[in-house]
Design a protein around this motif. Sequence first.
Motif: not given
Length: 2038
Positions: A1012-1025
């Motif tokens: 779950r943490t990895s998923c949220l981390l992935g989302c955070a990276v994409m939000q900053d794109n």
Amino acid sequence: MELAHSLLLNEEAYNQLGEVQKAEFIFEWLRYLEKLLLATSRNDVREKQKTLVEQLLSLLNSSPGPPTRKLLAKNLAILYSIGDTFSVHEAIDKCNDLIRSKDDSPSYLPTKLAAVVCLGSLYKKLGRILGNTFTDTVGNILKAMKSAESQGRYEIMLSLQNILNGLGAAAAPCHRDVYKAARSCLTDRSMAVRCAAAKCLLELQNEAIFMWSTDLDSVATLCFKSFEGSNYDVRISVSKLLGIILAKAVISKHPGTASRQSIRRVSLEEVLELLGTGFLRGSSGFLRASGDMLKGTSSVSRDVRVGVTQAYVVFVSTLGGAWLEKNFAAFFSHILSLVSQSHPKATQTQIDAVCCRRCVSFILRTTIGGLLGEKAQLAAVKDICQAIWKLKKVMDVAASQHMLVCALQELGNLIHNLGTTAAPLLQDSSTGLLDSILSVILHPSISVRLAAAWCLHCIAVALPSYLTPLLDRCLERLTGHKSSPEAVTGFSFAVAALLGAVKHCPLGIPHGKGKIIMTLAEDLLCSAAQNSRLSAQRTQAGWLLISALMTLGPAVVSHHLARVLLLWKCVFPPSPKDLETEKSRGDSFTWQVTLEGRAGALCAIKSFVSHCGDLLTEEVIQRLLPPLPCAVDLLTQLSSILKMYGSPLKTPSVVYRQRLYELLILLPPETYEGNLCAILRELAADLTAPDIQVAASTFLLPPLCHQDDLLILSPLLRETDHRFIEEQLLLGNGVACGSLEYDPYSIYEKDVEGDSVPKPLPPALSVISSASKLFGVVCAHVGETQRLLILEQLLDSIKHTKGARQQVVQLHVVSSVSSFLKYVAGSKGCLGPEEMKRFALTLVTGALESPNPLLRCAAAESWARLAQVVDDGAFAAGLAQVSFDKLKSARDVVTRTGHSLALGSLHRYLGGISSSQHLNSCIAILYTLAQDSTSPDVQTWALHSLSLIIDSAGPLYYVHVEPTLSLIIMLLLNVPPTHAEVHQSLGRCLNALITTLGPELQGNSTSISTLRTSCLLGCAVMQDNPDCLVQAQAISCLQQLHMFAPRHVNLSSLVSCLCEILLDNSVLVNLCSPYLLLRRAVLACLRQLVQREAAEVSEHAVMLAKDSREELTPDANIREVGLEGALLILLDKETDERLCHDIKETLNYMLTSMAVEKLSLWLKLCKDVLAASADFTAVTCVDTMQEEEGDKGDDASVLTTRRDEKSHPFTNPRWATRVFAAECVCRIINQCENANSAHFDIALAQEMKKRDSRNDFLVLHLADLIRMAFMAATDHSDQLRLSGLEMLLVVIRRFATVPEPEFPGHVILEQYQANVGAALRPAFTSETPPDVTAKACQVCSAWIASGVVSDLNDLRRVHQLLVSSLTKIQAGKEALSHLYNESASTMEILAVLKAWAEVYIIAVQRHKNHRQPLKTTTCLEDSIRNGSCSSDGLLDLVYADLGTLSRLWLAALQDFALLTLPSEFASQLPAEGGAFYTAETSENAKLHYYNSWALILHATALWLTSTGFVVADPDEGASNLSRPVTPTSMCQGSSSGATIKSPEDVYTDRFHLILGISVEFLCSLRSDATMESITACLHALQALLDVPWPRSKIGSDQDLGIELLNVLHRVILTRESPSIQLASLEVVRQIICAAQEHVKEKRRSAEVDDGAAEKETLPEFGEGKDTGGLVPGKSLVFATLELCVCILVRQLPELNPKLTGSPGVKATKPQILLEDGSRLVSAALVILSELPAVCSPEGSISILPTILYLTIGVLRETAVKLPGGQLSSTVAASLQALKGILSSPMARAEKSRTAWTDLLRSALTTILDCWDPVDETHQELDEVSLLTAITVFILSTSPEVTTIPCLQKRCIDKFKATLEIKDPVVQIKTYQLLHSIFQYPNPAVSYPYIYSLASCIMEKLQEIDKRKPENTAELQIFQEGIKVLETLVTVAEEHHRSQLVACLLPILISFLLDENSLGSATSIMRNLHDFALQNLMQIGPQYSSVFKSLVASSPALKARLEAAIKGNQESVKVKIPTSKYTKSPGKNSSIQLKTSFL
């Protein structure tokens, strides 16, 4: 990961991790640090600052990935801004050193880039604090740029943007250097660098004045160059830059200092000229023409033109709507001049002209349509009209044609969007709008004529009232100008376009127009041959009209079908021979006309097949077929005809082909079986024809690719706001965009994309797409050998061509084979022999390795379809193996991308095709490809394919989730941001993984929480794109996560992210996030969030607005209007339909969950939207009304202030937004209804508001609700008027009963009657459309029926409106407006009749209530309020028109009866239709009849009842109009001498009409039948049976009665509503009464006839005759019993012996039913007790057990003890029923007496058994109820029932037992019951009770006498006891009387008080004294002898008596005379039985 959550980096944990986890750990720490720093105090930060800085700077060297470096830089800047800044220079120096480093290895690159990013971030945050170090830094960065590669250039540009942002004006010394560097980057070969450079320049222009003054030209030229070869993102960024700079140049106010004198002002003309240059000449400027480079096709490359188009839009959007309004004329004429003949380059070829026109249309649409409010748009329409008049006068056709097309299209679009608000414009003769358009229809250019026709179409859709007049005008001109070719084509286009508009106008056109058009079309076709100059035009026009006519649907077409089929048959030669002779005869011209005619005929039939599917019966298909073989023959001959007659036939022949193919696609293949091979050969020839030069893959392939796969291709294939112009880039330079002139026949088709013009492609292209589609169908239906041959032929044709031609042929062949495979897969067919597989495989493999990505995409799809069709595991595995091998060996991008997608597709179509081993190898290969950083394309395709596999593998994928997730995270952290497409694919993979994990994500195990943490981390990276589409992916991933694991998604940050994207944009419509897909993702997410947590979302949004700094101006409005308001503003600006739908849904969810809490906010929003209307004259009049009445205190509303209107956020909202606001108000009222009752109670609301001012209630806003409804109902927009009237209706219905506390007897709505009248009046004017009038009628009737207004004079205002409409409709269907379809007038007539019916029903009800005021309070209030005048007054109002009404009502009912007949009776219906509908429009009319019949039925029944079905004498009959003449002569008037039908027949007809309609409706209740209809229908039946004549009809026709009962039984079974069931029971009761009356009548007449005969011989009447048998289905009684049992058992299941297990008495607790249940049970019991009277004596014997069982059962089950000894309503009903049954004459009739006696004894036994508990459970039964039941038996039956000793003894025991009960209430009741028994005249009955119980009572009384009563209860017991004794005295025989009196008198005298004790006695003793004295006064004179002797014998008694009499001397004087007559004075029992059962 938890270890990463600390202020300092946990190095120990960090060092233990592997490479991938390290990156993840660092990113997580930096994310956490960013939040932590902002929350930590300054001092704490300073303590650890040094270590932190070291840690952060050391990370620079660990080659951080793009997201990490961005976050690292951000943290560094935050750290310095919070902590000390003294070491910041070291950090800057360190970064500069890193950048200067000479190390050029790829591994060092991330460090350099990170340093660049850090510098940008530091300067942005700290700005001028850093002093003048920036010159070195900028110099250093620019120097580094010279040797940097694309990533470096990209980061440097963004870093410079940040530095400029932070330093502001201080950076002036570097401006020129930065400008130079950015210029070179703006034309960089990397697109990402161009975008970054545009951002940098955009930042620079804020301070660098030279950019928009001296260097303006060069900036513009630079931007034009940048557009060359650009992609979508570059065009968006650069057009934004160019637009903003130019806007600045126009509006800037330069500081007037001397040093700046050199700056020149730039005028609007210059700026527009500059943009125009770019549009027309491109980037080549004025000197060199680069046309030769582009093969001479076009002087300006399309991407430049599209870029400049977007720049125009940005330019105007930046300047804003107000600016555009001021400068509209200049801007409009400039834009039009872009396509004028003064720039021949732009329009030198048709292709160019079409593309330029598109661009111009786009500019006009987005600026005028998007920025201007309605008022400004109306002004723009006038300006455009002027321009059209001017252009029309230009003699040179070529010069003006394109300008006219653009102007007309924009005019059409504007009016289409304005809707009915544009009505004043068309009425304004000075504009001459319609004249200008109609005059242009004769323009020599065909494209102008088409544009004008389309413009008329838009006007007709917007203003349906103009549709018929326009159609008439065009038809008239077309008929009049048959000899002018322009007129024939122009007006036929116009008619076709108008016919296409009919389906958008619900009110339609008159049915007769179809006939006129058909005749005209035939005429044109027949006269085509007369004049060769007009042949082609007339032929085309004739078929065009017929094709357009088909869109009107089966109802119209069925009347003309025979003629159309005849024309179709005649257009082709009858046999192949004739075709041969034709070939040899004609010349080029005749063939042109022939082909035109035949293509037109094919099109007409195609239109028929697609729009009139219902008419395609077997017979019609047989008539369609004969010409088909000939049409195909002609197809095969076309090539030879072409050779003979040359090129003029080229286009007609292509068009013919295309039309034939399109028709064949629609027809089932069986219809042209004989010609399949011929068609196939032609198709193959078309697909491989040598003369096609252009590979137009983009229109052929997308339908054959999977929608999801298109995402990995060009972004242009996606939906964007610029789709309209970007399409041309998609098609490539040589291909034209679609345009109307390529296919005039498309003008009547429904356009795919909403309101824009149809855009058919050129015939040469569309024939290919039709051919490839048809190929799929035909190839699937030919024999296998044919199939093989054709495939082989196609393969060869690919092999034998070279170069570009080969690509074209390959494209066509692959698309055809793809559509073949798709068809076969869809129809579950098979492929054929092995050879077929081989050919198909060769073909697809070739395409998989084609350089064209779209072709690879389609091939991958076909690859999977092939496996699907072959359906053999081994074959599928073989295909996968082929791809594996290719992927392992191939190194080129093309093969790797094609085959990786092929693997994904295989999985998609075959699910988990494979063993897990297969899946493993697939994933392994894709992992490897995904990490191939040398080719972003391979990564993108491989990742996309992986996402498909994750989706299709489902649970099989679980084992791979972790490695896949870590791969995704690693790539997200390392792939450069410049490769946005890789990130998008990563996003899709992440989304698929989240879906696979699903709800498991909620788990708490370590593995799950890591995932779950990895998923949220992935989302955070994409939000900053930086890429918008990646952000969209991030949002949809978060949305998925929120769905599966809501607790773990941080709502506040998600909401703030969503709001920033949306609302950053809501100011400028075209500068909002330019990505439609991002906006859609945001709204889809918001919509999901507010479904669960609306309040939280709303709070977070407002918090964000408060926290955000001032620079985010748009959020200012969130502060005022909340998220709800912001969304409303967005709804008004947004044009995308799906987005608007989502916004509405989101607002609806928010409203549902929050409207009640935030009432004021919501109402204020709605009011602001409604009040900001375009031009409001009406608002003021309502206000003045309000003001006159003074602002009442109850209007404690925030909304009534008028001052704040200046600042309110809604400027000129569109009508659609206003309609939505009006709907919201209705929803708010509904929400409040389910909330607190105070919302509809003003007194309570005011009180609660006083208690807490935060309380807010709807009723306090009533004034606003009325004002909003008024504003909406009187608007120009018809849709808004409908919403306003609906709102008014809701308000009236909800508030009609709310009393006005200040004026008792009045209601709160009364003060608004003027507003209601004013809102309704405009709806009754002659030009109002019928739907609005119909709605207004509904409101009128609701208003009159609500009883708000009691004064008749006030009512007359609204009543008058209804009277006027009644007058209007009296003329029937002929008189109403001919603007719309006849069914529209049906709707209006029925609405008026329904409204009158409602008013009449209410009037009759009030009249009834007034005549017999019920006990209920409401009716009393009503009658007080309405005064005596109103209850009859309303009836008087209606009475005047009742004669007319009744006639019309009966006619409407007869129509309805005819329309509901089953279809097999269609032939018997009247040919001309009914009274209010025409035969042709009967289908449409049905719906309107369904909506209104029920109330009309009820009203008619009431009217018939009021006349009693009988006319007393002729004069009265005439005045009463009781026998109406219906238009369909259902019955003739009585005035004519020779009446055809006798009155009896007339009544019988009417009776059967009403009964028939009711039974038909009730016996087959549709699921959509409304409660209103069912109730009205039942009430109508009740009214009908209220009068004797119909009852006698029902009574005498037993079958009819049974039928009705069965129908009612069914209603009761299928409808749960108590009110419906009660109404049904009432009808049942009436039917039974009718049957009773009938039986009585027969018995009476039999007795009269047989008076002399013996009694025995009387025949038996009633059911059961002399056998007593009741036959189910033939028996009325049986049907009634069934129905009553159904009701009783449903309420009291214990009555069902099957259910309770034994037929005996079952011990259950008695229960009290709810009010509804009690009423139903009581009603059923009443019916049961009436049944014996309908039977013969024998019949009564057979039903008696059942009736008794049920009645006693109800008594037993509901005899609950109630306080005060009351009886529950059901017990009362059952006792009443018992009494009715027991006293039935059948109990005494000779034939049934003995049986009844037995049965009644059993019943009494049952009641007695209820008493004796079988076990201890039945103690709760109420003794009083049971005793009363026993008493009913004793008193109501013949003595022989109750006098048998055993029963009598038990009864007496019960009384004894009850007398012993201590409960005073029970005792009182017992005495009362005994009192009645003792009085029973038959001594055989009463004496045993007297013997057994008298002594007992005596003892009781003496006991009381001894201890004196202590309370009122004992007093009452005593009084009742004395009454019983007195009764005994009267009943006793003479010689016993003296003894009894002797017992009684001492007791009475003992209670007397002397005068002394009288004063001090308690009230009870005093009452006793009075009671005793009174009784003594009565008894004394009656039995004087006994009295005297007793007194004489007992001196004590005498003394006492005398003392008492003395004490009462005064009062006695008064009392003695009266006491003789009063039986018992007022002081007797205060508790009485509610009903006398005895």
